[in-house]
Write an enzyme that holds these catalytic residues in place. Structure first.
Site, PDB file in Angstrom:
ATOM      1  N   CYS A  57       0.813  -1.220   0.000  1.00 36.12           N
ATOM      2  CA  CYS A  57       0.000   0.000   0.000  1.00 36.12           C
ATOM      3  C   CYS A  57       0.847   1.271   0.000  1.00 36.12           C
ATOM      4  CB  CYS A  57      -0.962  -0.007   1.193  1.00 36.12           C
ATOM      5  SG  CYS A  57      -0.160   0.027   2.809  1.00 36.12           S
ATOM      6  N   HIS A  90      -2.411   1.073   6.745  1.00 37.59           N
ATOM      7  CA  HIS A  90      -2.857   0.937   5.348  1.00 37.59           C
ATOM      8  C   HIS A  90      -3.348   2.296   4.860  1.00 37.59           C
ATOM      9  CE1 HIS A  90      -4.045  -1.377   1.832  1.00 37.59           C
ATOM     10  NE2 HIS A  90      -5.132  -0.627   1.769  1.00 37.59           N
ATOM     11  N   HIS A 136      -6.118   1.905  -3.993  1.00 35.77           N
ATOM     12  CA  HIS A 136      -5.086   1.418  -3.077  1.00 35.77           C
ATOM     13  C   HIS A 136      -4.562   0.067  -3.547  1.00 35.77           C
ATOM     14  CE1 HIS A 136      -7.526  -1.756  -0.770  1.00 35.77           C
ATOM     15  NE2 HIS A 136      -8.324  -1.314  -1.722  1.00 35.77           N
TER      16      HIS A 136
END
Length: 502
Positions: free
Chosen positions: A413, A462, A474
């Site tokens: 990420c 994240h 993402h």
């Protein structure tokens, strides 16, 4: 001088009337029917065979080419089947007899042509039966002159590029859905070396090597630059020879796609990248930009439509993060799916057809996104543009997740965040926690802000780029690079907040 048999004289005359000219056979050459014809052969007798099969309704290309490929073999098999002959795809005495004596049974309908599978892109490095069929069709039409081998190499790339240019498709040397669909339709124009390729312009298309081109330059070098950018799908306007803002923007788009310095100036690095470019500026795998257009601004757009209205629609969808490649002006399967996704998001009839109501809704949503991007500080030092950030991020959709990955071969990420911001001129830290501490807190996210979540460990672990409409792009551990909705239970319960990193 050897004399032609009456039968061959008549055939030669009829073909000349049809616009197909054969070279006169030498005395040593066998007349039609005296030798067996089979796959891989190339001679005048094959042309006669194709013409006869065409008259019977079994060979559906416009022109007899003289090459016995997969299409001719299938036509022979269909004729043999219809006439209760041994079905082997080889033209021998029985097949010749049925053809030349007029006893053959024509099909009640044209036989189904052999089609190239369109389920995947064919490009340099590809191999297999699909490539073989592609080479066959290109050879039937006169574009491919090498041996059919099922390997997509430079000779196949050049044949595809020539076919695309002649048939006014997006020129990228990649056989995608539109190029394959056009070949499968049987509407491809046969190769004619006497005809200049479409969009060739009046000047040379040879790129200069010892100069630098920039805004306000003029001349043949700029014409060649615009032509190459147009071939690769980055420039959709007329070739003018003037380096204006539109050309500069096209150059920047190409530089960004080629992962080289993005400055809108064409020097040795950009010239070399253009000469060696094997990627695509198109999304609908091999789609044409189309100068005219079926379907105007006020009409319905659907698969097969092309022109400025489609380009505008694709740009709007790209603004929304739904169209992940360069706009092409051709409404293909990727555009259809993007429209369908938008319709699903807005509870509209999800058929992938852009009606006037759908187009207006897409335009309204894109306007909101642009306003969000503006309020979020789309400008900035170094010419940072939020919409470029979103567009670049969307091109990586489908890239696999790799723990610790920070390149297009695989992202985690935060590696995805760092990479996309970096190609847009912004240096940010590596990990999600570092990026969280680096950013400026905002009360609610605007397009281009980074949203953070607490997942496998305490604190920010994240993140993704907010693209509007409660969605973010993402690199997910189970999905790779994708678009997710913040309103789902999983993400909404783990949301920590948004930061501005630009």
């Amino acid at each position: 001088m050897a004399l032609l048999s009456p039968r061959k004289t008549v055939m030669t005359a009829s073909l000349a009337v049809a616009g197909v000219v054969f070279a006169s056979p030498s005395g040593a050459e066998a007349s039609f029917g005296e030798r067996t014809l089979s796959y891989g052969m190339s001679n005048n007798d094959v042309k006669v065979l194709q013409e006869k099969l065409k008259e019977e309704g079994f060979f559906n290309f416009h022109t007899a080419t003289g090459y016995f490929g997969e299409i001719t073999k299938q036509a022979v098999k269909d004729f043999q089947s219809a006439n209760n002959l041994k079905v082997d795809g080889i033209a021998g005495p029985q097949t010749f007899g049925a053809l030349t004596n007029g006893s053959g049974s024509g099909g009640s309908a044209a036989p189904a042509p052999v089609k190239i599978p369109d389920s995947s892109l064919l490009r340099e490095g590809s191999s297999g039966n699909a490539v073989t069929l592609l080479q066959e069709k290109l050879k039937e039409l006169g574009y491919f002159t090498a041996s059919v081998n099922g390997r997509y190499r430079s000779d196949t790339v050049e044949a595809v590029r020539t076919y695309q240019r002649t048939n006014q498709l997006q020129v990228d040397g990649i056989a995608g859905p539109q190029t394959i669909g056009h070949l499968n339709s049987g509407n491809g124009k046969p190769y004619s070396p006497e005809k200049p390729p479409a969009n060739s312009g009046s000047g040379s298309t040879q790129l200069p090597t010892n100069t630098v081109l920039r805004l306000n330059d003029q001349g043949s070098g700029v014409e060649a630059l615009q032509t190459h950018l147009k071939d690769h799908g980055f420039y959709s306007h007329s070739v003018t020879g003037t380096y204006g803002p539109i050309t500069r923007d096209a150059v920047r788009s190409f530089q960004r796609a080629a992962n080289i310095t993005v400055d809108g100036i064409v020097g040795p690095q950009t010239f070399n990248a253009l000469k060696n470019w094997t990627g695509s500026g198109s999304g609908d795998s091999g789609s044409g930009s189309g100068s005219g257009g079926s379907g105007g601004n006020a009409g319905t757009l659907m698969v097969g439509s092309e022109g400025p209205a489609v380009t505008e629609l694709q740009n709007e969808l790209r603004t929304l993060g739904l169209f992940h490649v360069q706009p092409t002006g051709y409404y293909g399967s990727i555009t259809k799916q993007s429209v369908k996704t938008f319709q699903q998001q807005w509870n509209m009839t999800a058929d992938g057809i852009a009606t006037k109501a759908t187009i207006q809704k897409i335009s309204q949503a894109a306007d909101v996104h642009r306003e969000d991007a503006g309020s979020g500080g789309s400008g900035g030092s170094g010419g940072f543009q939020v919409m470029n950030l979103i567009a670049d991020a969307s091109t990586f959709i489908g890239t696999p997740y790799v723990w610790g990955g920070a390149s297009p071969s695989g992202f985690d990420c935060s590696g995805f965040m760092q990479y996309v911001f970096n190609i847009n001129g912004k240096t940010i830290p590596r990990t999600a926690a570092q990026q969280y501490n680096f950013g400026k807190s905002v009360s609610s996210p605007s397009v281009g802000d980074v949203v953070f979540f607490e997942t496998y460990t305490t604190g920010p672990s994240h993140n993704g780029i907010y693209i509007g409409n409660n969605q973010f792009i993402h690199a997910g551990s189970s999905t790779g690079v994708t678009i997710a909705n913040m309103n789902t239970t999983y993400w909404s319960t783990r949301y920590l907040g948004a930061k501005r990193l630009h």
